[in-house]
Design a protein around this motif. Structure first.
Motif, PDB file in Angstrom:
ATOM      1  N   ASN A  56     -33.822  74.027  -1.117  1.00 23.55           N
ATOM      2  CA  ASN A  56     -33.751  73.426   0.215  1.00 23.55           C
ATOM      3  C   ASN A  56     -34.205  74.445   1.259  1.00 23.55           C
ATOM      4  O   ASN A  56     -33.503  75.401   1.573  1.00 23.55           O
ATOM      5  CB  ASN A  56     -32.327  72.956   0.498  1.00 23.55           C
ATOM      6  CG  ASN A  56     -32.242  72.135   1.758  1.00 23.55           C
ATOM      7  OD1 ASN A  56     -33.033  72.299   2.670  1.00 23.55           O
ATOM      8  ND2 ASN A  56     -31.264  71.258   1.814  1.00 23.55           N
ATOM      9  N   ASP A  57     -35.384  74.231   1.800  1.00 22.11           N
ATOM     10  CA  ASP A  57     -35.951  75.155   2.786  1.00 22.11           C
ATOM     11  C   ASP A  57     -35.250  75.087   4.138  1.00 22.11           C
ATOM     12  O   ASP A  57     -35.458  75.950   4.988  1.00 22.11           O
ATOM     13  CB  ASP A  57     -37.442  74.877   2.980  1.00 22.11           C
ATOM     14  CG  ASP A  57     -38.252  75.203   1.735  1.00 22.11           C
ATOM     15  OD1 ASP A  57     -37.810  76.049   0.935  1.00 22.11           O
ATOM     16  OD2 ASP A  57     -39.322  74.590   1.553  1.00 22.11           O
ATOM     17  N   ASP A  58     -34.430  74.057   4.349  1.00 24.96           N
ATOM     18  CA  ASP A  58     -33.725  73.916   5.620  1.00 24.96           C
ATOM     19  C   ASP A  58     -32.487  74.814   5.702  1.00 24.96           C
ATOM     20  O   ASP A  58     -31.898  74.961   6.773  1.00 24.96           O
ATOM     21  CB  ASP A  58     -33.302  72.462   5.850  1.00 24.96           C
ATOM     22  CG  ASP A  58     -34.494  71.541   6.041  1.00 24.96           C
ATOM     23  OD1 ASP A  58     -35.541  72.024   6.542  1.00 24.96           O
ATOM     24  OD2 ASP A  58     -34.395  70.357   5.690  1.00 24.96           O
ATOM     25  N   LEU A  59     -32.083  75.396   4.572  1.00 29.77           N
ATOM     26  CA  LEU A  59     -30.906  76.254   4.543  1.00 29.77           C
ATOM     27  C   LEU A  59     -31.324  77.719   4.628  1.00 29.77           C
ATOM     28  O   LEU A  59     -32.314  78.121   4.031  1.00 29.77           O
ATOM     29  CB  LEU A  59     -30.108  76.036   3.250  1.00 29.77           C
ATOM     30  CG  LEU A  59     -29.592  74.623   2.985  1.00 29.77           C
ATOM     31  CD1 LEU A  59     -28.929  74.552   1.631  1.00 29.77           C
ATOM     32  CD2 LEU A  59     -28.617  74.201   4.075  1.00 29.77           C
ATOM     33  N   SER A  60     -30.547  78.486   5.347  1.00 22.84           N
ATOM     34  CA  SER A  60     -30.831  79.919   5.436  1.00 22.84           C
ATOM     35  C   SER A  60     -30.546  80.580   4.088  1.00 22.84           C
ATOM     36  O   SER A  60     -29.789  80.051   3.268  1.00 22.84           O
ATOM     37  CB  SER A  60     -29.965  80.567   6.513  1.00 22.84           C
ATOM     38  OG  SER A  60     -28.606  80.576   6.109  1.00 22.84           O
TER      39      SER A  60
END
Length: 61
Positions: free
Chosen positions: A23-27
């Motif tokens: 998930n690229d939306d998570l840091s």
């Protein structure tokens, strides 16, 4: 626990961890915090919420 049920449980955990990692939306820090949870912690929504909140708080500072 039966072998079939244990196998399904392992596949679900692996899939969950893979989806978090992808998930690229998570840091990166949030991803690491979730991935490092134990199997028992991963099934406790309150623990997951606290880990996510702590990671978000750390990202803001």
């Amino acid at each position: 626990m039966s072998d079939d049920l244990l196998n399904v449980h392992e596949e679900v955990k692996e899939t969950f961890r893979d989806r978090i990692e992808d998930n690229d939306d998570l840091s990166d820090s949030l991803t690491s915090s979730i991935i490092e949870l134990s199997d028992e912690e991963m099934t406790d929504s309150e623990i997951i919420q606290s880990v996510v909140q702590e990671a978000l708080d750390n990202a803001d500072s």
